[in-house]
Structures are given as C-alpha cells and as structure tokens.
Design a protein around this motif. Structure first.
Motif, mmCIF file in Angstrom:
data_model
loop_
_atom_site.group_PDB
_atom_site.id
_atom_site.type_symbol
_atom_site.label_atom_id
_atom_site.label_comp_id
_atom_site.label_asym_id
_atom_site.label_seq_id
_atom_site.Cartn_x
_atom_site.Cartn_y
_atom_site.Cartn_z
ATOM 1 N N LEU A 27 0.836 -1.194 0.000
ATOM 2 C CA LEU A 27 0.000 0.000 0.000
ATOM 3 C C LEU A 27 0.873 1.245 0.000
ATOM 4 C CD1 LEU A 27 -2.849 -0.884 2.520
ATOM 5 C CD2 LEU A 27 -3.112 -0.403 0.085
ATOM 6 N N ALA A 28 0.448 2.259 -0.727
ATOM 7 C CA ALA A 28 1.228 3.494 -0.807
ATOM 8 C C ALA A 28 1.305 4.151 0.563
ATOM 9 C CB ALA A 28 0.601 4.449 -1.820
ATOM 10 N N PRO A 29 2.505 4.484 1.014
ATOM 11 C CA PRO A 29 2.625 5.166 2.306
ATOM 12 C C PRO A 29 2.178 6.616 2.188
ATOM 13 C CG PRO A 29 4.768 5.020 1.244
ATOM 14 C CD PRO A 29 3.811 4.272 0.363
ATOM 15 N N ASN A 30 1.609 7.132 3.240
ATOM 16 C CA ASN A 30 1.199 8.538 3.230
ATOM 17 C C ASN A 30 2.398 9.398 3.629
ATOM 18 O OD1 ASN A 30 -0.497 10.686 2.851
ATOM 19 N ND2 ASN A 30 -1.385 10.597 4.888
ATOM 20 N N GLU A 135 1.264 21.979 -4.310
ATOM 21 C CA GLU A 135 1.699 21.732 -2.944
ATOM 22 C C GLU A 135 0.617 21.000 -2.152
ATOM 23 O OE1 GLU A 135 3.902 24.231 0.644
ATOM 24 O OE2 GLU A 135 2.597 25.279 -0.770
ATOM 25 N N ASN A 136 1.042 19.952 -1.433
ATOM 26 C CA ASN A 136 0.146 19.143 -0.592
ATOM 27 C C ASN A 136 -0.930 18.422 -1.399
ATOM 28 O OD1 ASN A 136 1.450 19.902 1.873
ATOM 29 N ND2 ASN A 136 0.315 21.840 1.825
ATOM 30 N N MET A 137 -0.658 18.102 -2.642
ATOM 31 C CA MET A 137 -1.625 17.384 -3.470
ATOM 32 C C MET A 137 -1.859 15.976 -2.917
ATOM 33 S SD MET A 137 -1.436 16.482 -7.564
ATOM 34 C CE MET A 137 -2.009 18.089 -8.159
ATOM 35 N N SER A 138 -3.128 15.573 -2.888
ATOM 36 C CA SER A 138 -3.488 14.241 -2.403
ATOM 37 C C SER A 138 -4.132 13.429 -3.526
ATOM 38 C CB SER A 138 -4.468 14.348 -1.225
ATOM 39 O OG SER A 138 -5.733 14.819 -1.678
ATOM 40 N N LEU A 139 -4.331 12.144 -3.253
ATOM 41 C CA LEU A 139 -4.985 11.265 -4.228
ATOM 42 C C LEU A 139 -6.385 11.770 -4.545
ATOM 43 C CD1 LEU A 139 -4.942 8.641 -5.888
ATOM 44 C CD2 LEU A 139 -5.705 7.431 -3.820
ATOM 45 N N LEU A 140 -7.111 12.253 -3.538
ATOM 46 C CA LEU A 140 -8.457 12.783 -3.772
ATOM 47 C C LEU A 140 -8.401 14.005 -4.680
ATOM 48 C CD1 LEU A 140 -11.475 12.708 -3.214
ATOM 49 C CD2 LEU A 140 -11.068 14.050 -1.138
ATOM 50 N N ASP A 141 -7.456 14.901 -4.443
ATOM 51 C CA ASP A 141 -7.304 16.072 -5.314
ATOM 52 C C ASP A 141 -7.085 15.634 -6.763
ATOM 53 O OD1 ASP A 141 -7.434 17.777 -3.087
ATOM 54 O OD2 ASP A 141 -5.267 17.633 -2.767
ATOM 55 N N ASP A 177 -12.223 2.539 -2.439
ATOM 56 C CA ASP A 177 -12.538 2.803 -1.033
ATOM 57 C C ASP A 177 -12.625 4.302 -0.761
ATOM 58 O OD1 ASP A 177 -12.542 0.114 -0.619
ATOM 59 O OD2 ASP A 177 -10.603 0.036 0.403
ATOM 60 N N LEU A 178 -11.747 5.050 -1.406
ATOM 61 C CA LEU A 178 -11.726 6.496 -1.197
ATOM 62 C C LEU A 178 -12.951 7.171 -1.794
ATOM 63 C CD1 LEU A 178 -10.263 9.119 -0.347
ATOM 64 C CD2 LEU A 178 -9.067 9.036 -2.545
ATOM 65 N N LEU A 179 -13.261 6.859 -3.062
ATOM 66 C CA LEU A 179 -14.337 7.568 -3.762
ATOM 67 C C LEU A 179 -15.720 7.012 -3.452
ATOM 68 C CD1 LEU A 179 -12.760 8.157 -7.302
ATOM 69 C CD2 LEU A 179 -12.654 9.603 -5.266
ATOM 70 N N ASP A 180 -15.845 5.684 -3.378
ATOM 71 C CA ASP A 180 -17.166 5.079 -3.202
ATOM 72 C C ASP A 180 -17.573 4.965 -1.736
ATOM 73 O OD1 ASP A 180 -17.222 4.830 -5.919
ATOM 74 O OD2 ASP A 180 -16.662 2.707 -5.943
ATOM 75 N N ASP A 183 -13.586 6.427 2.475
ATOM 76 C CA ASP A 183 -12.552 6.001 3.420
ATOM 77 C C ASP A 183 -11.362 6.951 3.320
ATOM 78 O OD1 ASP A 183 -10.675 4.795 4.995
ATOM 79 O OD2 ASP A 183 -10.864 2.802 4.081
ATOM 80 N N ILE A 184 -11.282 7.911 4.230
ATOM 81 C CA ILE A 184 -10.239 8.934 4.179
ATOM 82 C C ILE A 184 -8.857 8.341 4.410
ATOM 83 C CG2 ILE A 184 -9.431 11.104 5.203
ATOM 84 C CD1 ILE A 184 -11.912 11.327 3.462
ATOM 85 N N SER A 185 -8.788 7.171 5.066
ATOM 86 C CA SER A 185 -7.485 6.542 5.265
ATOM 87 C C SER A 185 -6.842 6.149 3.945
ATOM 88 C CB SER A 185 -7.619 5.315 6.175
ATOM 89 O OG SER A 185 -8.327 4.272 5.521
ATOM 90 N N ALA A 186 -7.637 6.070 2.873
ATOM 91 C CA ALA A 186 -7.097 5.732 1.551
ATOM 92 C C ALA A 186 -6.595 6.965 0.803
ATOM 93 C CB ALA A 186 -8.165 5.026 0.718
#
Length: 203
Positions: A27-30, A135-141, A177-180, A183-186
């Motif tokens: 799993l990708a580390p944060n 800056e601070n881009m996330s997977l959700l962004d 898990d994130l979109l559907d 799950d913010i942990s993703a």
C-alpha cells in the motif's frame, strides 16, 4: 467468439502479471509532501516579465518546447527547470548589458511545469491526463482533477509508480474505497513525478 489457444495463453500471462503486481505492491505510504515546495518553470508555461521603469521591454512570453524564452533584449534564454526567482535574476543579467541596474519580477501563469514534476494519470480515469503538481496534493485532489473513474475501472487495484532514491517503485492505492466508501485513510499524498495507473476490471 471463444479465444484461440495462443490468445488464451497471452490473456492468462497478462492476468498473472497483473495479479502478481497487485500481490507484491505494498500500500502506498502517506509520505510527507516536499517541504517549502517551490514551483519549477517548464515548457508551456507563460512568463509575465516585468522590468521596473522600463515598460517597453516588459512582456508576456511563452516558454517554448525547448525550454527557452525570447523577449526584447533577451534572446534564447533557458527558462525550464528554474524557479521564477532564478529566472528573474538571469533576465537581469541579460538586460544589464543594455540597461543600467535592471530590476525584474517574473510571474508564471498557465501552469504546466517540467515533465519530471508532472503527475500523470493513465488507464480507466474519466479524463486521463498529466497535471502540474500542486503543494500538498493528495490522491483525492488528483481524482477530482481527472473527473473520477470510468465504470470499467478497478479502483482498488490501482497503483502509483514513484521514484524513491533513484529507484522506481510501485505502490497500491485504494481508489474505490476512497471515492465510493469515503474512506479517508485511503487518501494518500501524491508527489511530483508520480504516475497513477488505474486498471480495467475483470469481467
């Protein structure tokens, strides 16, 4: 129509390869985003060049595909790979041949950035594309920028390809898990140069 034997073997090889990648990729580390991130100019950016007290040489110029800019009294000046501050100082040195003590400010618009800093999304994204890192881009962004996924996507089998200490590594991410499921942990951080691969679901 049934698959022929050669096609069946090829299909099985591809499936085993993909399954193997999913099993071995952690799993990708944060990870922490870059500290004090500074934007790097790249081809396709637009440069607003302000020369104080000399409006006749102030210009808006594009960064050409070869990474250079051309403006009055500034010819063939490399811009790609520099920060706006660095480019402003380089322009001052060039203009100093003709203007006494020039003071230059550089503002970037139409952000594209260098290829090495772009974040690319391929596969079953709604709008696969390369986007400039922020800056601070996330997977959700990132998923918002590409409009989510297609109905054929296998979001939880997605992977991020990332270069770590000069070595290319692959990490699994849980986009479904994130979109559907919300799950913010993703929602892991994205880094400059990352490539997000969203595969097609098996049917």
């Amino acid at each position: 129509m049934p698959l022929t034997r050669p096609r069946t073997y090829a299909f099985l090889v591809v499936c085993l390869f993909l399954l193997g990648g999913c099993e071995t990729a952690p799993l990708a580390p944060n990870v922490e985003p870059p500290t004090e991130y500074t934007y790097i100019i790249g081809p396709g950016d637009n440069i607003e060049m302000f020369v104080w007290g000399n409006p006749e040489v102030s210009r808006s110029v594009p960064v050409r595909p070869d990474g250079k800019i051309s403006a009055p009294l500034v010819e063939e000046l490399p811009a790609s790979g520099k920060t706006p501050f660095q480019l402003a100082r380089d322009i001052e040195r060039e203009l100093g041949k003709y203007i006494r003590n020039p003071l230059v400010s550089v503002i970037v618009s139409g952000f594209v950035g260098p290829y090495s800093e772009q974040v690319r999304v391929v596969g079953q994204a709604a709008k696969p594309q390369a986007v400039p890192y922020k800056e601070n881009m996330s997977l959700l962004d990132l998923m918002i920028l590409v409009g989510g996924m297609t109905e054929y996507a296998a979001g939880n089998r997605s992977t991020i390809v990332r270069t770590v200490n000069g070595v290319q590594q692959q990490f699994r991410v849980r986009v479904d898990d994130l979109l559907d499921n919300g799950d913010i942990s993703a929602n892991v951080n994205v880094l400059p140069g990352d490539v997000l691969i969203i595969p097609e679901a098996y049917f």
